[in-house]
Design an enzyme around this catalytic site. Structure first.
Site, PDB file in Angstrom:
ATOM      1  N   LYS A   1     -15.044  -1.974  14.156  1.00 30.25           N
ATOM      2  CA  LYS A   1     -13.808  -2.495  14.736  1.00 30.25           C
ATOM      3  C   LYS A   1     -13.653  -2.139  16.210  1.00 30.25           C
ATOM      4  O   LYS A   1     -12.606  -2.390  16.812  1.00 30.25           O
ATOM      5  CB  LYS A   1     -12.610  -2.000  13.914  1.00 30.25           C
TER       6      LYS A   1
ATOM      7  N   ASN B   1       0.841  -1.192   0.000  1.00 27.48           N
ATOM      8  CA  ASN B   1       0.000   0.000   0.000  1.00 27.48           C
ATOM      9  C   ASN B   1       0.873   1.237   0.000  1.00 27.48           C
ATOM     10  O   ASN B   1       1.999   1.212   0.514  1.00 27.48           O
ATOM     11  CB  ASN B   1      -0.886   0.051   1.247  1.00 27.48           C
TER      12      ASN B   1
ATOM     13  N   PHE C   1      -6.717   4.678  11.811  1.00 27.73           N
ATOM     14  CA  PHE C   1      -6.690   5.691  10.768  1.00 27.73           C
ATOM     15  C   PHE C   1      -7.544   5.215   9.603  1.00 27.73           C
ATOM     16  O   PHE C   1      -7.603   4.017   9.320  1.00 27.73           O
ATOM     17  CB  PHE C   1      -5.260   5.945  10.288  1.00 27.73           C
TER      18      PHE C   1
ATOM     19  N   LYS D   1     -16.058   2.307  10.119  1.00 29.05           N
ATOM     20  CA  LYS D   1     -14.890   1.540  10.552  1.00 29.05           C
ATOM     21  C   LYS D   1     -14.734   1.597  12.068  1.00 29.05           C
ATOM     22  O   LYS D   1     -14.408   0.592  12.717  1.00 29.05           O
ATOM     23  CB  LYS D   1     -13.643   2.100   9.867  1.00 29.05           C
TER      24      LYS D   1
ATOM     25  N   ASP E   1      -4.739  -5.716   2.693  1.00 33.10           N
ATOM     26  CA  ASP E   1      -5.958  -6.482   2.996  1.00 33.10           C
ATOM     27  C   ASP E   1      -5.873  -7.909   2.456  1.00 33.10           C
ATOM     28  O   ASP E   1      -6.564  -8.804   2.945  1.00 33.10           O
ATOM     29  CB  ASP E   1      -7.181  -5.786   2.405  1.00 33.10           C
TER      30      ASP E   1
END
Length: 406
Positions: free
Chosen positions: A345, A214, A327, A341, A283
């Site tokens: 999570k 990434n 983040f 998110k 991911d």
């Protein structure tokens, strides 16, 4: 918070200069000693006498008008400042600051100043969006200049858009927040706390010479590590692939893949107080990794991928006393995705930024973020250096730690 602080208030030539009178008055009422420096253009909108009456101090505008032979005014002013505040800041003064031009009292003082400089831009929306102005703002942000973003609405020129100087009350709040963050008493806010930070982009190998990763320079994670150490924390930095070397005098655990990062974080998880996951974790990973370089054959290649472990979600399910911060780097609808998110999570805070916006792109020294908790927006930060963003994120985190003995 402002009692005993010396603030240099720079006023430049825009219609918003009339707001500077109210701003000066409010700063004085809060206990600050305010020295006003006006440009020649500013005096076309508001008089020196007005600012002198409100500040109870001599107003400066002429570099060569030295009234005390024992000192040099622009150096004395620069040395005395706890903060330099430019409000309103025109495109002209922003350009002078970016390129080191010193042709009047204010720009000369700015070159000599060693204290923090805070800028409140004010101009026509098209001027504000011009690439030259945006480039100058980015240059200043990379140097650590702080910005109070202009508001949106009807401008004096008749246009509607972004460019209106923030209201004096908001600017005063920003100034108070600055001194609160930088007060010496706050430097130990994380003393005795163990903070774990992840940084960089994980690497998922396809073969010995190719990998999936990434975009992530590691700069935001490194800034968080520096800020946490400055605040007295014992810091562990788990770093994957990064563009720069990590900060010195910080415990660094180097990893490559998502699995390695998960293992490193798990090893220190139970004993930490705050974990901030600023790393960009892949991911997916290749289902099979070749031991030797895959040779080119045919016009296409099929690569089967499988999911990697979701480190943040796993920790969110396991947390007890820890403060967990994530983040969300998005390219649109950042608020919606970040809030989703945060809930999914089980995070305590999430820091959202749109990486398609200039100043917040990967690899930059600046960022534009919004901080959310389960109740909604905590704080929206303008274009700032990543070090300043890190300090603010950690200040918010420190406020949410349970008090000792509870």
């Amino acid at each position: 918070m402002l009692k005993g602080k010396t603030i240099l208030l720079g006023i430049t030539g825009g219609i918003a200069a009339y707001k500077a009178a109210s701003l000066c008055s409010k700063l004085v009422q809060k206990g600050a000693k305010v020295h006003v420096i006006m440009t020649a253009s500013a005096k076309q909108f508001i008089t020196e006498l007005t600012l002198q009456s409100l500040s109870k101090q001599r107003v400066f505008s002429d570099t060569f008008q030295e009234r005390d032979p024992s000192s040099i005014s622009h150096i004395d002013l620069a040395d005395s400042a706890d903060l330099v505040l430019i409000a309103p800041a025109t495109a002209n003064i922003i350009a002078k600051m970016a390129h080191g031009i010193a042709d009047d009292m204010l720009s000369t003082v700015l070159l000599a100043a060693t204290s923090t400089v805070m800028v409140a831009p004010a101009m026509n929306v098209n001027m504000y969006q011009h690439p030259a102005v945006q480039n100058n703002l980015n240059i200043l942000a990379e140097r650590g200049i702080q910005f109070i973003e202009p508001g949106e609405g009807l401008l004096a020129c008749g246009y509607v858009g972004k460019g209106r100087m923030e209201e004096p009350e908001t600017i005063v709040s920003c100034v108070e927040a600055f001194f609160e963050r930088n007060d010496k008493a706050n430097t130990g806010k994380l003393a005795g706390k163990k903070v774990v930070i992840t940084a960089g982009g994980t690497v998922e190998r396809i073969d010995p010479v190719r990998y999936i990763s990434n975009d992530s320079s590691g700069k935001m994670g490194f800034a968080l590590a520096r800020a946490a150490k400055e605040m007295g924390a014992e810091v562990t930095l788990v770093a994957a692939r990064t563009d720069e070397q990590p900060p010195r005098d910080i415990n660094v655990i180097r990893v490559q893949s998502a699995d390695e990062m998960y293992g490193a974080v798990s090893a220190v998880w139970e004993d930490c107080d705050i974990l901030i996951k600023a790393a960009a974790v892949s991911d997916y990973r290749p289902k099979e990794r070749a031991d030797t370089k895959i040779k080119k054959s045919g016009s296409t290649m099929t690569l089967e991928l499988v999911k990697t472990v979701d480190i943040l979600e796993t920790l969110g399910q396991r947390k007890n006393h820890q403060l967990l911060i994530g983040f969300a780097a998005e390219t649109g609808n950042a608020e919606m995705y970040a809030k989703d998110k945060l809930v999914r999570k089980n995070l305590d805070l999430i820091v959202a930024n749109d990486v398609s916006v200039p100043g917040a792109v990967f690899g930059a020294d600046t960022n534009i973020v919004s901080i959310y908790d389960p109740k909604g927006l905590v704080e929206e930060l303008p274009l700032l250096s990543k070090d300043e963003v890190a300090r603010r994120v950690l200040s918010v985190a420190a406020e949410r730690l349970p008090e000792e003995g509870l």
